[in-house]
Design a protein around this motif. Structure first.
Motif, PDB file in Angstrom:
ATOM      1  N   LEU A   1       0.830  -1.202   0.000  1.00 38.47           N
ATOM      2  CA  LEU A   1       0.000   0.000   0.000  1.00 38.47           C
ATOM      3  C   LEU A   1       0.869   1.258   0.000  1.00 38.47           C
ATOM      4  CD1 LEU A   1      -3.096  -0.118   0.051  1.00 38.47           C
ATOM      5  CD2 LEU A   1      -3.000   0.436   2.488  1.00 38.47           C
ATOM      6  N   THR A   2       0.572   2.165  -0.941  1.00 32.99           N
ATOM      7  CA  THR A   2       1.285   3.441  -1.030  1.00 32.99           C
ATOM      8  C   THR A   2       0.268   4.567  -1.192  1.00 32.99           C
ATOM      9  OG1 THR A   2       3.272   2.463  -2.015  1.00 32.99           O
ATOM     10  CG2 THR A   2       2.932   4.807  -2.400  1.00 32.99           C
ATOM     11  N   LYS A   3       0.499   5.673  -0.497  1.00 35.41           N
ATOM     12  CA  LYS A   3      -0.361   6.848  -0.648  1.00 35.41           C
ATOM     13  C   LYS A   3       0.510   8.087  -0.808  1.00 35.41           C
ATOM     14  CE  LYS A   3      -3.956   9.490  -0.803  1.00 35.41           C
ATOM     15  NZ  LYS A   3      -4.846   9.489  -1.996  1.00 35.41           N
ATOM     16  N   ARG A   4       0.294   8.792  -1.940  1.00 33.69           N
ATOM     17  CA  ARG A   4       1.016  10.029  -2.208  1.00 33.69           C
ATOM     18  C   ARG A   4       0.083  11.219  -2.113  1.00 33.69           C
ATOM     19  NH1 ARG A   4       2.649   6.859  -6.632  1.00 33.69           N
ATOM     20  NH2 ARG A   4       4.762   6.005  -6.436  1.00 33.69           N
ATOM     21  N   PHE A   5       0.598  12.294  -1.530  1.00 37.21           N
ATOM     22  CA  PHE A   5      -0.080  13.590  -1.571  1.00 37.21           C
ATOM     23  C   PHE A   5       0.843  14.522  -2.354  1.00 37.21           C
ATOM     24  CE2 PHE A   5      -1.727  11.587   2.283  1.00 37.21           C
ATOM     25  CZ  PHE A   5      -3.092  11.748   2.108  1.00 37.21           C
ATOM     26  N   GLY A   6       0.588  14.642  -3.654  1.00 38.87           N
ATOM     27  CA  GLY A   6       1.515  15.370  -4.505  1.00 38.87           C
ATOM     28  C   GLY A   6       2.813  14.594  -4.604  1.00 38.87           C
ATOM     29  N   SER A   7       3.909  15.240  -4.264  1.00 42.10           N
ATOM     30  CA  SER A   7       5.218  14.579  -4.321  1.00 42.10           C
ATOM     31  C   SER A   7       5.584  13.899  -3.000  1.00 42.10           C
ATOM     32  CB  SER A   7       6.306  15.607  -4.673  1.00 42.10           C
ATOM     33  OG  SER A   7       6.346  16.629  -3.685  1.00 42.10           O
ATOM     34  N   VAL A   8       4.727  14.051  -1.993  1.00 40.60           N
ATOM     35  CA  VAL A   8       5.016  13.496  -0.661  1.00 40.60           C
ATOM     36  C   VAL A   8       4.383  12.117  -0.515  1.00 40.60           C
ATOM     37  CG1 VAL A   8       4.728  13.806   1.822  1.00 40.60           C
ATOM     38  CG2 VAL A   8       5.172  15.792   0.357  1.00 40.60           C
ATOM     39  N   LYS A   9       5.166  11.151  -0.087  1.00 42.12           N
ATOM     40  CA  LYS A   9       4.649   9.810   0.189  1.00 42.12           C
ATOM     41  C   LYS A   9       4.308   9.697   1.674  1.00 42.12           C
ATOM     42  CE  LYS A   9       6.991   7.164  -3.446  1.00 42.12           C
ATOM     43  NZ  LYS A   9       7.965   6.088  -3.723  1.00 42.12           N
ATOM     44  N   ALA A  10       3.001   9.617   1.975  1.00 44.28           N
ATOM     45  CA  ALA A  10       2.589   9.462   3.376  1.00 44.28           C
ATOM     46  C   ALA A  10       2.892   8.060   3.877  1.00 44.28           C
ATOM     47  CB  ALA A  10       1.098   9.763   3.521  1.00 44.28           C
ATOM     48  N   ILE A  11       2.626   7.057   3.035  1.00 41.66           N
ATOM     49  CA  ILE A  11       3.022   5.680   3.312  1.00 41.66           C
ATOM     50  C   ILE A  11       3.579   5.083   2.035  1.00 41.66           C
ATOM     51  CG2 ILE A  11       1.405   5.271   5.203  1.00 41.66           C
ATOM     52  CD1 ILE A  11      -0.405   3.799   3.210  1.00 41.66           C
ATOM     53  N   GLU A  12       4.477   4.091   2.195  1.00 38.81           N
ATOM     54  CA  GLU A  12       5.121   3.496   1.026  1.00 38.81           C
ATOM     55  C   GLU A  12       5.286   1.991   1.217  1.00 38.81           C
ATOM     56  OE1 GLU A  12       9.259   3.957  -1.600  1.00 38.81           O
ATOM     57  OE2 GLU A  12       8.902   5.236   0.145  1.00 38.81           O
ATOM     58  N   ASN A  13       4.683   1.228   0.308  1.00 39.07           N
ATOM     59  CA  ASN A  13       4.896  -0.221   0.264  1.00 39.07           C
ATOM     60  C   ASN A  13       4.548  -0.912   1.588  1.00 39.07           C
ATOM     61  OD1 ASN A  13       5.614  -2.379  -1.412  1.00 39.07           O
ATOM     62  ND2 ASN A  13       7.653  -2.503  -0.513  1.00 39.07           N
ATOM     63  N   VAL A  14       3.439  -0.494   2.181  1.00 40.33           N
ATOM     64  CA  VAL A  14       3.014  -1.050   3.485  1.00 40.33           C
ATOM     65  C   VAL A  14       2.323  -2.402   3.263  1.00 40.33           C
ATOM     66  CG1 VAL A  14       1.403  -0.733   5.410  1.00 40.33           C
ATOM     67  CG2 VAL A  14       2.852   1.169   4.650  1.00 40.33           C
ATOM     68  N   THR A  15       2.833  -3.428   3.941  1.00 42.12           N
ATOM     69  CA  THR A  15       2.297  -4.780   3.802  1.00 42.12           C
ATOM     70  C   THR A  15       2.202  -5.447   5.172  1.00 42.12           C
ATOM     71  OG1 THR A  15       3.252  -5.055   1.582  1.00 42.12           O
ATOM     72  CG2 THR A  15       2.674  -7.073   2.786  1.00 42.12           C
ATOM     73  N   PHE A  16       1.023  -5.959   5.519  1.00 41.77           N
ATOM     74  CA  PHE A  16       0.853  -6.749   6.734  1.00 41.77           C
ATOM     75  C   PHE A  16      -0.495  -7.454   6.685  1.00 41.77           C
ATOM     76  CE2 PHE A  16      -0.884  -2.574   7.767  1.00 41.77           C
ATOM     77  CZ  PHE A  16      -2.074  -2.862   8.415  1.00 41.77           C
ATOM     78  N   GLN A  17      -0.692  -8.411   7.575  1.00 44.13           N
ATOM     79  CA  GLN A  17      -1.951  -9.147   7.685  1.00 44.13           C
ATOM     80  C   GLN A  17      -2.413  -9.186   9.132  1.00 44.13           C
ATOM     81  OE1 GLN A  17      -1.358 -13.051   5.979  1.00 44.13           O
ATOM     82  NE2 GLN A  17      -1.549 -12.307   3.889  1.00 44.13           N
ATOM     83  N   VAL A  18      -3.716  -9.308   9.318  1.00 43.82           N
ATOM     84  CA  VAL A  18      -4.279  -9.463  10.658  1.00 43.82           C
ATOM     85  C   VAL A  18      -5.187 -10.690  10.640  1.00 43.82           C
ATOM     86  CG1 VAL A  18      -5.414  -8.305  12.589  1.00 43.82           C
ATOM     87  CG2 VAL A  18      -4.356  -6.931  10.775  1.00 43.82           C
ATOM     88  N   GLU A  19      -4.934 -11.617  11.564  1.00 44.60           N
ATOM     89  CA  GLU A  19      -5.725 -12.839  11.629  1.00 44.60           C
ATOM     90  C   GLU A  19      -7.048 -12.608  12.345  1.00 44.60           C
ATOM     91  OE1 GLU A  19      -4.754 -15.481  10.024  1.00 44.60           O
ATOM     92  OE2 GLU A  19      -2.862 -14.514   9.469  1.00 44.60           O
TER      93      GLU A  19
END
Length: 317
Positions: A7-25
């Protein structure tokens, strides 16, 4: 139950999160831990369909947050950092309103309202205007609205911020009591929150995942060695020498305690080697008084600082 993939979220040129990966059982309480501005709230907003991702996917109970947002919302209860309550309504009228907009069956609505009030211990405030409640009880009302439609997943964003110590303990107990029946993500920057409430932890720093594991496993992996603490009445130098003779001992540090020839010793040993019995035997056989002996581990705070510092060093290179 929850799958987050690159998961990646950009606001313009700013990356708020980058390549976020996890699971919840299913039935698990996952702590989502990071300093302010690390990307916790952005991730929570994507999972609750309040914000679209730039890249990557997220699924809740098998439904994609982008392709099937209404199905996801039906299965999620969300408590943002500031509870979404209406101060001019009473507790009952507010929960009735929330039950309606969340599609609770009219025949079941009254029963559900009573159930969630009992569950979060606000029944005695049913007719009270929300504006007259303390912050702690407003938080309980916010938790009640998240539970009103009996969701499979609860996402709680900083649920104890601004509460007094007694209120914090009460809210933590409430959250722990919800596990099993609900899958929970608890987003926080408060370290004790995770160690006292969560089974696993995701640590995020500057928008990137720094680690995913149980607090205990993170401690063992980062520590690189086991640690044993003991207190001994005897000559400091001789006690250190005798302990160093034991196979598996890597390092011995000592400090003076109050009392004649009483010292504390911190002993680093090789991983997966429990040599406490050999340490005790060595001390006693040499005629020294063993006052205390126990294992030591890194605190979650030490783990957190080591991981986030490491992330900063990588970014600085």
């Amino acid at each position: 139950m929850i799958e987050v993939d690159h998961l990646t979220k950009r606001f313009g040129s700013v990356k708020a999160i980058e390549n976020v990966t996890f699971q919840v059982e299913k039935g698990e309480i996952l702590g989502f831990l990071g300093p302010n501005g690390a990307g916790k709230t952005t991730t929570m907003r994507i999972l609750t369909c309040f914000l679209p991702a730039t890249e990557g996917t997220a699924r809740v109970a098998g439904f994609d947050v982008f392709d099937a947002p209404m199905e996801v919302k039906r299965r999620i209860g969300y408590l943002p950092e500031n509870p979404p309550v209406y101060n001019e309504l009473t507790v009952d009228s507010y929960l009735d309103f929330v039950a309606k907009i969340k599609g609770v069956d009219p025949k079941e609505r009254k029963k559900r309202i009573e159930e969630v009030k009992n569950r979060v211990s606000i029944k005695e405030y049913s007719g009270t205007l929300i504006k007259n409640l303390s912050k702690g009880y407003k938080q309980r009302v916010g938790l009640a609205q998240a539970l009103i439609h009996d969701p499979q997943v609860l996402i709680l964003d900083e649920p104890t911020v601004g509460l007094d110590p007694n209120q914090i303990i009460e809210v933590r107990q409430l959250i722990k009591g919800l596990s099993g029946n609900h899958t929970i993500i608890l987003s926080t920057h408060i370290l004790p929150e995770v160690s006292m409430t969560c089974q696993r932890v995701v640590i995020i720093s500057k928008g990137k995942i720094a680690a995913v594991d149980t607090p205990e496993n993170l401690t063992r992996q980062l520590q690189g060695a086991e640690r044993v603490y003991l207190e001994v009445k005897g000559p400091e130098a001789m006690v250190k020498t005798r302990i160093k003779e034991i196979e598996g001992v890597l390092r011995v540090d000592s400090n003076k305690l109050d009392g004649d020839e009483a010292f504390s010793f911190s002993v680093e040993t090789e991983l997966k080697k429990d040599i406490r019995s050999r340490i005790a035997k060595k001390v006693v056989e040499n005629g020294y008084d063993l006052l205390e002996l126990r294992t030591l581990s890194m605190s979650l705070e030490e783990v957190f600082l080591q991981l986030t510092t490491k992330e900063e060093e990588v970014r600085g290179q």
